[in-house]
Design a protein around this motif. Structure first.
Motif, PDB file in Angstrom:
ATOM      1  N   UNK A   7       6.602   7.565  -0.315  1.00  0.00           N
ATOM      2  CA  UNK A   7       7.605   7.779   0.730  1.00  0.00           C
ATOM      3  C   UNK A   7       6.922   8.043   2.066  1.00  0.00           C
ATOM      4  N   UNK A   8       5.897   8.888   2.053  1.00  0.00           N
ATOM      5  CA  UNK A   8       5.184   9.207   3.291  1.00  0.00           C
ATOM      6  C   UNK A   8       4.455   7.971   3.832  1.00  0.00           C
ATOM      7  N   UNK A   9       3.762   7.246   2.972  1.00  0.00           N
ATOM      8  CA  UNK A   9       3.040   6.048   3.412  1.00  0.00           C
ATOM      9  C   UNK A   9       4.020   5.050   4.025  1.00  0.00           C
ATOM     10  N   UNK A  10       5.182   4.893   3.397  1.00  0.00           N
ATOM     11  CA  UNK A  10       6.138   3.874   3.841  1.00  0.00           C
ATOM     12  C   UNK A  10       6.852   4.241   5.141  1.00  0.00           C
ATOM     13  N   UNK A  11       6.669   5.479   5.622  1.00  0.00           N
ATOM     14  CA  UNK A  11       7.160   5.815   6.965  1.00  0.00           C
ATOM     15  C   UNK A  11       6.367   5.029   8.006  1.00  0.00           C
ATOM     16  N   UNK A  12       5.118   4.702   7.682  1.00  0.00           N
ATOM     17  CA  UNK A  12       4.230   4.018   8.616  1.00  0.00           C
ATOM     18  C   UNK A  12       4.031   2.544   8.265  1.00  0.00           C
ATOM     19  N   UNK A  13       4.126   2.229   6.989  1.00  0.00           N
ATOM     20  CA  UNK A  13       3.962   0.850   6.511  1.00  0.00           C
ATOM     21  C   UNK A  13       5.130   0.580   5.550  1.00  0.00           C
ATOM     22  N   UNK A  14       6.267   0.135   6.101  1.00  0.00           N
ATOM     23  CA  UNK A  14       7.478  -0.014   5.271  1.00  0.00           C
ATOM     24  C   UNK A  14       7.285  -0.872   4.017  1.00  0.00           C
ATOM     25  N   UNK A  15       6.447  -1.885   4.082  1.00  0.00           N
ATOM     26  CA  UNK A  15       6.248  -2.757   2.914  1.00  0.00           C
ATOM     27  C   UNK A  15       4.901  -2.475   2.243  1.00  0.00           C
ATOM     28  N   UNK A  16       4.521  -1.197   2.207  1.00  0.00           N
ATOM     29  CA  UNK A  16       3.238  -0.793   1.620  1.00  0.00           C
ATOM     30  C   UNK A  16       3.155  -1.197   0.145  1.00  0.00           C
ATOM     31  N   UNK A  17       1.946  -1.477  -0.284  1.00  0.00           N
ATOM     32  CA  UNK A  17       1.671  -1.899  -1.663  1.00  0.00           C
ATOM     33  C   UNK A  17       1.673  -0.676  -2.591  1.00  0.00           C
ATOM     34  N   UNK A  18       2.655  -0.627  -3.493  1.00  0.00           N
ATOM     35  CA  UNK A  18       2.771   0.522  -4.401  1.00  0.00           C
ATOM     36  C   UNK A  18       1.555   0.674  -5.310  1.00  0.00           C
ATOM     37  N   UNK A  19       0.965  -0.433  -5.725  1.00  0.00           N
ATOM     38  CA  UNK A  19      -0.232  -0.351  -6.581  1.00  0.00           C
ATOM     39  C   UNK A  19      -1.402   0.253  -5.813  1.00  0.00           C
ATOM     40  N   UNK A  20      -1.539  -0.120  -4.550  1.00  0.00           N
ATOM     41  CA  UNK A  20      -2.616   0.449  -3.725  1.00  0.00           C
ATOM     42  C   UNK A  20      -2.384   1.945  -3.524  1.00  0.00           C
ATOM     43  N   UNK A  21      -1.137   2.335  -3.295  1.00  0.00           N
ATOM     44  CA  UNK A  21      -0.829   3.764  -3.124  1.00  0.00           C
ATOM     45  C   UNK A  21      -1.187   4.516  -4.407  1.00  0.00           C
ATOM     46  N   UNK A  22      -0.788   3.972  -5.550  1.00  0.00           N
ATOM     47  CA  UNK A  22      -1.102   4.613  -6.833  1.00  0.00           C
ATOM     48  C   UNK A  22      -2.611   4.710  -7.036  1.00  0.00           C
ATOM     49  N   UNK A  23      -3.336   3.685  -6.627  1.00  0.00           N
ATOM     50  CA  UNK A  23      -4.799   3.700  -6.741  1.00  0.00           C
ATOM     51  C   UNK A  23      -5.425   4.770  -5.869  1.00  0.00           C
ATOM     52  N   UNK A  24      -4.896   4.954  -4.672  1.00  0.00           N
ATOM     53  CA  UNK A  24      -5.413   5.991  -3.774  1.00  0.00           C
ATOM     54  C   UNK A  24      -5.091   7.372  -4.339  1.00  0.00           C
ATOM     55  N   UNK A  25      -3.894   7.535  -4.901  1.00  0.00           N
ATOM     56  CA  UNK A  25      -3.534   8.813  -5.525  1.00  0.00           C
ATOM     57  C   UNK A  25      -4.498   9.114  -6.669  1.00  0.00           C
ATOM     58  N   UNK A  26      -4.808   8.099  -7.487  1.00  0.00           N
ATOM     59  CA  UNK A  26      -5.783   8.285  -8.584  1.00  0.00           C
ATOM     60  C   UNK A  26      -7.151   8.661  -8.023  1.00  0.00           C
ATOM     61  N   UNK A  27      -7.576   7.977  -6.958  1.00  0.00           N
ATOM     62  CA  UNK A  27      -8.876   8.254  -6.342  1.00  0.00           C
ATOM     63  C   UNK A  27      -8.930   9.705  -5.843  1.00  0.00           C
ATOM     64  N   UNK A  28      -7.870  10.159  -5.185  1.00  0.00           N
ATOM     65  CA  UNK A  28      -7.842  11.523  -4.634  1.00  0.00           C
ATOM     66  C   UNK A  28      -7.778  12.578  -5.734  1.00  0.00           C
ATOM     67  N   UNK A  29      -7.107  12.248  -6.821  1.00  0.00           N
ATOM     68  CA  UNK A  29      -7.064  13.117  -7.993  1.00  0.00           C
ATOM     69  C   UNK A  29      -6.711  14.553  -7.709  1.00  0.00           C
ATOM     70  N   UNK A  30      -7.606  15.429  -8.118  1.00  0.00           N
ATOM     71  CA  UNK A  30      -7.371  16.874  -8.068  1.00  0.00           C
ATOM     72  C   UNK A  30      -7.181  17.393  -6.641  1.00  0.00           C
ATOM     73  N   UNK A  31      -7.705  16.680  -5.654  1.00  0.00           N
ATOM     74  CA  UNK A  31      -7.559  17.122  -4.256  1.00  0.00           C
ATOM     75  C   UNK A  31      -6.094  17.202  -3.843  1.00  0.00           C
TER      76      UNK A  31
END
Length: 107
Positions: A7-31
């Protein structure tokens, strides 16, 4: 800290790639579990250096000079200026998009 990062990413990039967002969330992990580490402080030079070294250089493999990478980080900070909280996932998504590296997370 349960948050819908897309939701936050799509405020800036309405057609953001959900798989890329999920990948970044996985990368950030515990942070992302603690509010403080889930946010990026653009006013903290150490934090900007951390984003440059750990994300842009190590994760994305960029070799551009520090000044060029710092300029990209500042540009993202300016884009998010209206938001009080600058979510790490959104910052990383915008940086990966800027450098054409979203494919690193879309797997």
């Amino acid at each position: 800290m349960a948050e819908d990062w897309a939701v936050d990413v799509k405020k800036y990039v309405p057609n953001a790639d959900d798989k890329a967002i999920a990948g970044i969330v996985r990368y950030c992990g515990i942070a992302l579990q603690k509010r403080d580490s889930a946010l990026v402080s653009f006013s903290d030079p150490e934090e900007v250096a951390r984003v440059r070294e750990n994300f842009l250089r190590k994760k994305l493999g960029l070799t551009a000079p520090d000044a060029e990478l710092d300029q990209a980080v500042r540009a993202v900070g300016d884009k998010l200026k209206a938001d009080r909280s600058k979510n790490r996932v959104t910052v990383y998504y915008l940086l990966a998009e800027h450098f054409g590296k979203l494919s690193a997370f879309a797997a």
